[in-house]
Write an enzyme that holds these catalytic residues in place. Structure first.
Site, PDB file in Angstrom:
ATOM      1  CG  ASP A  13       0.651  -2.179   6.189  1.00  0.00           C
ATOM      2  OD1 ASP A  13      -0.239  -2.262   7.049  1.00  0.00           O
ATOM      3  OD2 ASP A  13       0.499  -1.560   5.107  1.00  0.00           O
ATOM      4  CD  GLN A  30      -6.895  -4.252   4.260  1.00  0.00           C
ATOM      5  OE1 GLN A  30      -7.852  -4.944   4.567  1.00  0.00           O
ATOM      6  NE2 GLN A  30      -7.023  -2.987   3.911  1.00  0.00           N
ATOM      7  CE  LYS A  68      -7.155  -0.089   6.455  1.00  0.00           C
ATOM      8  NZ  LYS A  68      -8.021   0.505   5.442  1.00  0.00           N
ATOM      9  CG  HIS A 116      -1.874   1.004   1.415  1.00  0.00           C
ATOM     10  ND1 HIS A 116      -1.587   2.291   1.806  1.00  0.00           N
ATOM     11  CD2 HIS A 116      -3.214   0.976   1.213  1.00  0.00           C
ATOM     12  CE1 HIS A 116      -2.704   3.001   1.850  1.00  0.00           C
ATOM     13  NE2 HIS A 116      -3.711   2.223   1.487  1.00  0.00           N
ATOM     14  CB  CYS A 129      -3.713   3.542  -1.464  1.00  0.00           C
ATOM     15  SG  CYS A 129      -4.927   4.768  -1.050  1.00  0.00           S
TER      16      CYS A 129
HETATM   17  N1  C6P Z   1      -6.293   0.725   2.962  1.00  0.00           N
HETATM   18  C1  C6P Z   1      -8.167   0.361   1.472  1.00  0.00           C
HETATM   19  O1  C6P Z   1      -9.296   0.625   1.036  1.00  0.00           O
HETATM   20  P1  C6P Z   1      -4.900   4.020   7.319  1.00  0.00           P
HETATM   21  O2  C6P Z   1      -5.492   4.845   6.222  1.00  0.00           O
HETATM   22  O3  C6P Z   1      -3.695   4.652   7.937  1.00  0.00           O
HETATM   23  O4  C6P Z   1      -5.907   3.560   8.328  1.00  0.00           O
HETATM   24  O5  C6P Z   1      -4.418   2.651   6.628  1.00  0.00           O
HETATM   25  C2  C6P Z   1      -3.517   2.696   5.559  1.00  0.00           C
HETATM   26  C3  C6P Z   1      -3.300   1.332   5.030  1.00  0.00           C
HETATM   27  C4  C6P Z   1      -2.064   0.737   5.225  1.00  0.00           C
HETATM   28  N2  C6P Z   1      -1.825  -0.511   4.825  1.00  0.00           N
HETATM   29  C5  C6P Z   1      -2.761  -1.236   4.199  1.00  0.00           C
HETATM   30  C6  C6P Z   1      -2.441  -2.632   3.809  1.00  0.00           C
HETATM   31  C7  C6P Z   1      -4.019  -0.694   3.952  1.00  0.00           C
HETATM   32  O6  C6P Z   1      -4.931  -1.437   3.321  1.00  0.00           O
HETATM   33  C8  C6P Z   1      -4.292   0.636   4.352  1.00  0.00           C
HETATM   34  C9  C6P Z   1      -5.609   1.279   4.047  1.00  0.00           C
HETATM   35  C10 C6P Z   1      -7.631   1.180   2.615  1.00  0.00           C
HETATM   36  O7  C6P Z   1      -7.489  -0.559   1.009  1.00  0.00           O
HETATM   37  C11 C6P Z   1      -7.693   2.653   2.321  1.00  0.00           C
HETATM   38  S1  C6P Z   1      -6.691   3.096   0.945  1.00  0.00           S
END
Ligand code: C6P
Length: 404
Positions: free
Chosen positions: A198, A201, A224, A121, A362
């Site tokens: 990371d 997910q 999430k 991401h 993203c």
């Molecule tokens: N992915 C998606 O629709 P934040 O925005 O900081 O809570 O998370 C960022 C982020 C980081 N790593 C992974 C693997 C992610 O999937 C995400 C956020 C969302 O896939 C929003 S783009």
């Protein structure tokens, strides 16, 4: 699956009674819905003991501090870590940036390599691009195979004595691929590199035992996994956090301050400058409690059941192509449908009350690799059902027939 009933579970989520039917929410990888227990905790904090934490020597201040620290403890236990290694941040993005600023910029130099993957991401790629530019280090990456897994056939190509930092996604937000992070962490440690995973997910869907996987850092987001927005976690090994410089400076993160200098508070407070996201942290503690009560094993198995069902059904649709490996994957699926732009599909589905995500998620490097501009993505969680997936597939077929 004993005691795991998605229709019963929906009763815990006010949005299911507040939104007119049909309501088929399939964008859980972007953000999940919140159960009453989380909303009630937020409300309870603001209406019963609203006060700043770690400062107030009066009853509600002590109550707020206790609730905030209780949340930290619940989260620490949930991922097999010590309280001192759990830093409250704004989300996975801020957690990763914290490490890219406070660790990478102080520990890397021009002979070093940062290793990422083509599956990241942007949140786990761009911070490392900037850290590489700031320090002169090189940015290397493990490529994606066509089946959506990482190309780890010849690890010596990527892991060598210059590799100083390895940042890898645990579960892909686009392809659903679950990466062999324990192996990757071992390979990184064998060449003396530090690691960041990371887990944005993965954590909502499966057991995360940091004492077992042994990563140096681990990042995820509260929203999430049924928690509020505006809160996430950075886990760091205490001995590394102890050595690190702070990320942000200000109140609460200091031990002593003179006009010319300052010393730092102990961890994790050294990394929580200013008034923290108190309500959100307490809310995330409640979300963890809710997940524990449902049973993470139940959640994991239910996710496996839903994705299997979804893949079977989607595969039966003419002209639909699924991206990624069919086996080692979480409950998220990206696909294309012939002659229909993902954005058009999402808009048509919305007319049937179905929420999916369409776009690049993203992850522009993944889109480039797949040779597509965008994909459609459906992602599932505890309140979704096989009926939701049937509704999705019917609506996709209906939309495809309009564009034929
Ligand atoms: N992915 C998606 O629709 P934040 O925005 O900081 O809570 O998370 C960022 C982020 C980081 N790593 C992974 C693997 C992610 O999937 C995400 C956020 C969302 O896939 C929003 S783009």
């Amino acid at each position: 699956m004993k005691n795991f009933d998605p229709i019963q579970i929906r009763k815990d989520f006010p949005i299911y009674s507040n939104i007119e039917k049909p309501f088929v929410y399939l964008d859980n990888a972007a953000t999940t819905q919140r159960p009453s227990i989380v909303l009630n905790e937020l409300n309870k904090y603001y209406t019963q003991f609203n006060a700043n934490v770690h400062r107030a020597i009066y009853t509600i201040g002590e109550k707020a501090t206790q609730a905030y620290e209780d949340a930290r403890e619940k989260i620490a236990k949930f991922i097999g870590a010590d309280n001192s290694s759990i830093i409250f941040t704004r989300g996975a993005t801020e957690s990763i940036n914290l490490v890219a600023y406070a660790w990478a910029r102080n520990n890397l130099s021009s002979n070093d390599e940062i290793l990422v993957t083509e599956m990241e991401h942007h949140s786990n790629l761009v911070p490392w691009q900037l850290a590489a530019k700031a320090t002169g280090a090189s940015l290397k990456y493990i490529p994606l195979n066509d089946d959506g897994t990482l190309d780890l056939n010849d690890p010596d190509k990527y892991f060598n004595n210059k590799t100083k930092f390895v940042a890898v996604i645990h579960q892909s937000n686009v392809l659903g691929t679950i990466n062999p992070i324990k192996n990757i962490i071992e390979m990184a440690h064998n060449v003396g590199a530090k690691t960041l995973i990371d887990g944005a997910q993965w954590v909502p869907h499966g057991h995360t035992d940091l004492s077992h996987i042994n990563s140096d850092f681990y990042a995820f987001s509260g929203h999430k996994m049924l928690g509020p927005t505006g809160v996430g976690i950075l886990y760091g090994k205490p001995e590394i956090l102890d050595e690190m410089e702070p990320f942000q400076t200000g109140g609460e993160m200091i031990k002593s301050v003179s006009m010319q200098d300052a010393t730092w508070n102990e961890i994790p407070y050294k990394f929580e400058a200013g008034t923290p996201n108190i309500a959100q942290a307490i809310g995330l503690g409640a979300a963890v409690q809710y997940i524990n009560d449902l049973g993470l094993d139940n959640i994991h198995h239910y996710g496996e059941r839903l994705i299997k069902y979804a893949l079977d059904k989607l595969n039966q649709i003419d002209g639909l192509k699924i991206h990624g490996n069919q086996n080692q994957r979480g409950p998220v699926v990206s696909f294309e449908i012939e002659d229909v732009h993902p954005q058009d599909l999402a808009q048509f589905l919305d007319q049937d009350g179905i929420a999916i995500r369409a776009g690049q998620h993203c992850t522009q490097p993944i889109m480039n690799k797949l040779g597509v501009f965008a994909t459609s993505r459906a992602s599932f969680y505890i309140y979704n059902t096989e009926d939701d997936i049937d509704t999705l597939c019917e609506s996709i077929e209906k939309t495809a027939s309009v564009f034929k």
